[in-house]
Design an enzyme around this catalytic site. Structure first.
Site, PDB file in Angstrom:
ATOM      1  CG  HIS A 252      -0.262  -0.127   2.510  1.00 41.63           C
ATOM      2  ND1 HIS A 252       0.136  -1.342   3.010  1.00 41.63           N
ATOM      3  CD2 HIS A 252       0.129   0.788   3.438  1.00 41.63           C
ATOM      4  CE1 HIS A 252       0.732  -1.174   4.173  1.00 41.63           C
ATOM      5  NE2 HIS A 252       0.743   0.117   4.461  1.00 41.63           N
TER       6      HIS A 252
ATOM      7  CB  CYS B 111      -3.135   5.324  10.235  1.00 41.40           C
ATOM      8  SG  CYS B 111      -2.466   3.673   9.932  1.00 41.40           S
TER       9      CYS B 111
END
Lengths: 147, 147
Positions: free
Chosen positions: B100, B114
């Protein structure tokens, strides 16, 4: 995996808007959307709760921790014996057994992301005695009467 | 406990703005703020990463899971072999070993919350061979060249 957000109605792809609770706890005008339900080494569930203007979440305490990020609007939160104004972006951590309640008492909805462990204890409500003690604090009494 | 958010500079009470990483991984114009560092039965850390317009996070994979909520602006994310547009409110779960990268390639900052487990494995970078394979996909090549 992505769940796209839709600002028009504060919804996410393939996420149902649910009743906040089904356990008979008192609350007013709150919906629940489950955005994440644990994966790999994150044993947590992320929910989006939205309280309509004039609504409130359950006044409760429990052993499990909440990590909250306000996502929409503003209102107030009771944490233990204190009332705090909260607005979009504020991060709130609610410790074990800390009594808490969110109120959308600023004339607009209050939406917040709330993280919990997937495996958690049941919610407890304050006793009538505890509630009476809380109402001795004028600030808390005003909070309870604010909506 | 509350950490109030300050929209003027995307800061929170008593939270330092840190360098994204110190491990030599490639990235551009990313800052890190740690908003929560585990409590009770939530063994997780919540960070806010902000990528300046034209910046990008590290292209990486690892065993630990990320739960991401976009909090500011827009950009794109690479997840495995796919590129997705992302904007404020989108919820992204990144599975174990899924490669990612976030890129603020839409002319504005890209800020995201996050969540990770406090206890997690080290990040791995794709090998030169894997990178070459990825660039065979025109969409991924365009993404790498987008900023």
């Amino acid at each position: 995996m992505i769940r796209h957000f839709h600002e028009a109605d504060y919804s996410w792809d393939d996420v149902d808007r649910l009743i906040y609770k089904n356990d008979g706890s008192p609350f007013k005008d709150v919906t629940r959307q489950v955005l994440f339900n644990g994966m790999g080494n994150i044993p947590c569930q992320l929910r989006y709760f939205e309280v309509k203007a004039g609504g409130y979440s359950t006044l409760e305490h429990h052993e499990h921790v909440h990590l909250v990020v306000v996502f929409r609007g503003q209102g107030q939160v009771l944490l233990g014996e204190h009332i705090h104004d909260v607005t979009c972006g504020d991060v709130i951590s609610i410790a074990p057994q800390e009594v808490h309640q969110f109120r959308a008492n600023k004339g607009e909805p209050l939406g917040f992301l709330c993280l919990v462990n997937v495996d958690r204890d049941k919610v407890k409500l304050p006793t009538a005695e505890e509630l009476k003690d809380m109402k001795q604090h004028q600030e808390i009494k005003n909070f309870f009467e604010s909506c």
